[in-house]
Design an enzyme around this catalytic site. Structure first.
Site, PDB file in Angstrom:
ATOM      1  N   SER A 246       2.719   6.221   3.946  1.00  0.00           N
ATOM      2  CA  SER A 246       2.721   6.160   2.496  1.00  0.00           C
ATOM      3  C   SER A 246       3.655   7.249   1.942  1.00  0.00           C
ATOM      4  O   SER A 246       4.811   7.321   2.345  1.00  0.00           O
ATOM      5  CB  SER A 246       1.288   6.308   1.972  1.00  0.00           C
ATOM      6  OG  SER A 246       1.168   5.844   0.656  1.00  0.00           O
TER       7      SER A 246
ATOM      8  N   ASP B 152       0.429  -5.407   2.703  1.00  0.00           N
ATOM      9  CA  ASP B 152       0.341  -4.157   1.955  1.00  0.00           C
ATOM     10  C   ASP B 152       1.126  -4.308   0.649  1.00  0.00           C
ATOM     11  O   ASP B 152       2.321  -4.579   0.674  1.00  0.00           O
ATOM     12  CB  ASP B 152       0.929  -3.020   2.799  1.00  0.00           C
ATOM     13  CG  ASP B 152       0.955  -1.689   2.068  1.00  0.00           C
ATOM     14  OD1 ASP B 152       0.304  -1.565   1.010  1.00  0.00           O
ATOM     15  OD2 ASP B 152       1.624  -0.764   2.572  1.00  0.00           O
TER      16      ASP B 152
ATOM     17  N   HIS C  28      -1.913  -1.252   4.930  1.00  0.00           N
ATOM     18  CA  HIS C  28      -1.182  -0.009   4.676  1.00  0.00           C
ATOM     19  C   HIS C  28      -1.151   0.884   5.916  1.00  0.00           C
ATOM     20  O   HIS C  28      -2.185   1.301   6.417  1.00  0.00           O
ATOM     21  CB  HIS C  28      -1.845   0.720   3.513  1.00  0.00           C
ATOM     22  CG  HIS C  28      -0.980   1.708   2.809  1.00  0.00           C
ATOM     23  ND1 HIS C  28       0.298   1.430   2.393  1.00  0.00           N
ATOM     24  CD2 HIS C  28      -1.221   2.984   2.418  1.00  0.00           C
ATOM     25  CE1 HIS C  28       0.810   2.476   1.775  1.00  0.00           C
ATOM     26  NE2 HIS C  28      -0.090   3.450   1.789  1.00  0.00           N
TER      27      HIS C  28
END
Length: 474
Positions: free
Chosen positions: A157, A409, A434
């Site tokens: 991320s 995601d 994710h």
């Protein structure tokens, strides 16, 4: 809309339900400059926390697997990036997890770190990357006679963004980077792509009725919020921890909570139980949508929505009420990310409603966003900052980076899904949520996730081989 970029994620989203520590490490601190880009106050430093484990590298000559900490407590990521821990003994590598300034216990001004923009002005990705480089220079020095050990950066991320940027900005210190679910192009993409992908995830998880029901729920909730009797019904139905007393409590706070929950569910939509943002079952979107699989309206729709929400906020049965003031783990640094979102990390988000997505229509209003940031933090956003600092769409000069994205995601819409640069590798994970590829291996992992990890290992081995081939030129 209240979107929080997770890592680990949320995410970035890595816990598997263990209540006690799974991995062991030493906690260390290093004094680093408050400002790496000014020579005026060099004596002003703060303590950067980092975690290490050298047990897999007894002779001290192996590579360093380096996690670029993102918006949260670094122990959260150290305990939950299982792929690194499984890789370390195979490579006889050391592990280092570096905490991002202004998060966790790395607070440059202690309890006063968030008191004013004068302090928060030092919270930038560039300063954080410089912290990481400074740390590596201390623990892995190179000089005229000895070259430092090879370093591979990892992150998911925002941490994945940092890992990629770390390799770009400090290629002499980082041999390569695994950037998982790193939306480095979210700054300059269609503002609606996140919600369109998110809607698709909820449409295919069980039946399309799920996303259609969510789309209908906004008007139902709004209608109930317009009267005292309606608010009473909502309070009784959802059992909020604090009663909602006015329409704005519903169309503001509750709507924002729901939007966050839907995004969080998609990000942690793993094929096994997990408990990063909240304890949830395997494939939580499917479980959620199983409660909304038919065409519901009115009060019945609210009943089914409440049942579905319990999958997220009360799967373990311990919640006595629904707290809509927060939709994620308290270890995540929402205030710090709020500031970064108001300065350099401006990721436009919008919803078109109707057939395009399952959300109430909400256009991207850059002026309002800027005014809200100024009101909250006393700063104005710089939307183009990441593009000219790191490259954005143009990555011709980058090398030795793997960008991996799970196609389930919603952040994948801002990821690097294609590149004409052969020195950048693209890994697409059709069945992936994710940064699932950074998680520990699990028997329930789909084949595409296992393949992604194999590609990561192949590239890391190649980078290490390339690094060791380089000879001194002096």
């Amino acid at each position: 809309m209240g979107y929080l970029l997770i890592l680990g994620l949320a995410v970035l989203a890595l816990l598997t339900g263990q209540s006690s520590a799974k991995y062991e490490y030493q906690t260390k601190y290093l004094d680093v400059p408050l400002d790496h880009f000014s020579y005026v106050n060099e004596s002003v430093t703060f303590k950067l926390r980092y975690l290490t484990n050298d047990t897999y590298n007894p002779d001290g000559s192996g590579p360093i697997l380096f996690y670029t900490g993102n918006e949260g407590d670094i122990e959260l990521f150290a305990q939950n990036t299982g792929f690194m821990w499984e890789l370390a003994p195979k490579l006889k590598a050391s592990l280092v997890f570096a905490e991002h300034r202004f998060y966790g216990k790395t607070l440059p001004f202690g309890n006063a770190s968030y008191e004013s923009p004068r302090h928060l002005g030092y919270l930038t990705s560039e300063q954080a990357l410089a912290d990481f480089a400074y740390l590596l220079a201390q623990i892995n020095p190179s000089n005229r006679t000895v070259r430092g050990r090879p370093v591979v950066a990892f992150g998911g991320s925002y941490g994945g963004m940092l890992a990629a940027w770390f390799r770009m900005k400090y290629p002499h210190m980082v041999a390569g980077a695994i950037a998982a679910s790193a939306p480095i192009r979210q700054f300059d993409t269609d503002c609606g792509v996140f919600n369109q992908i998110l809607t698709s995830v909820f449409s295919v998880a069980y039946t399309k009725e799920c996303s259609l029901n969510i789309g209908r729920s906004w008007d139902v909730l709004k209608n109930y919020s317009s009267s005292a009797d309606g608010l009473k019904t909502l309070n009784e139905k959802f059992k909020f921890c604090s009663n909602l007393t006015k329409a704005e409590d519903v169309t503001g706070t509750f709507f924002d909570y729901l939007i966050d929950v839907y995004g969080n569910l998609a990000m942690i939509n793993y094929p096994y139980n997990s408990s990063f943002l909240a304890p949830v079952p395997a494939y939580p979107v499917r479980e959620f949508c199983g409660r909304l699989a038919q065409n519901y309206t009115g009060l019945e729709l609210l009943t089914k929505l409440q049942e579905a929400l319990s999958i997220y906020y009360n799967y373990n049965g311990q919640a006595k009420c629904l707290n809509i003031n927060s939709s994620y783990d308290s270890s995540m640094g929402d205030l710090g990310w709020g500031f970064q979102s108001c300065t350099e990390m401006v990721m436009p988000m919008c919803a078109e409603g109707g057939s395009r997505d399952m959300f109430p229509k909400q256009p991207w209003d850059e002026k309002k966003f800027s005014d809200d940031c100024f009101k909250k933090f006393g700063v104005r956003p710089r939307p183009i900052a990441p593009a000219y600092i790191y490259g954005g769409q143009y990555l011709e000069g980058a090398s030795n980076i793997v960008f991996s994205n799970g196609l389930l995601d919603p952040w994948s819409g801002g990821g690097v899904l294609r590149s004409g640069n052969s020195n950048i590798k693209i890994v697409l994970i059709p069945e992936g949520a994710h940064h699932i590829d950074l998680r520990a291996a699990d028997d329930n992992d789909p084949g595409s996730v296992r393949s992604a990890r194999q590609i990561h290992v192949q590239n890391i081995q190649l980078w290490l081989k390339q690094y060791r081939k380089v000879k001194k030129t002096f």
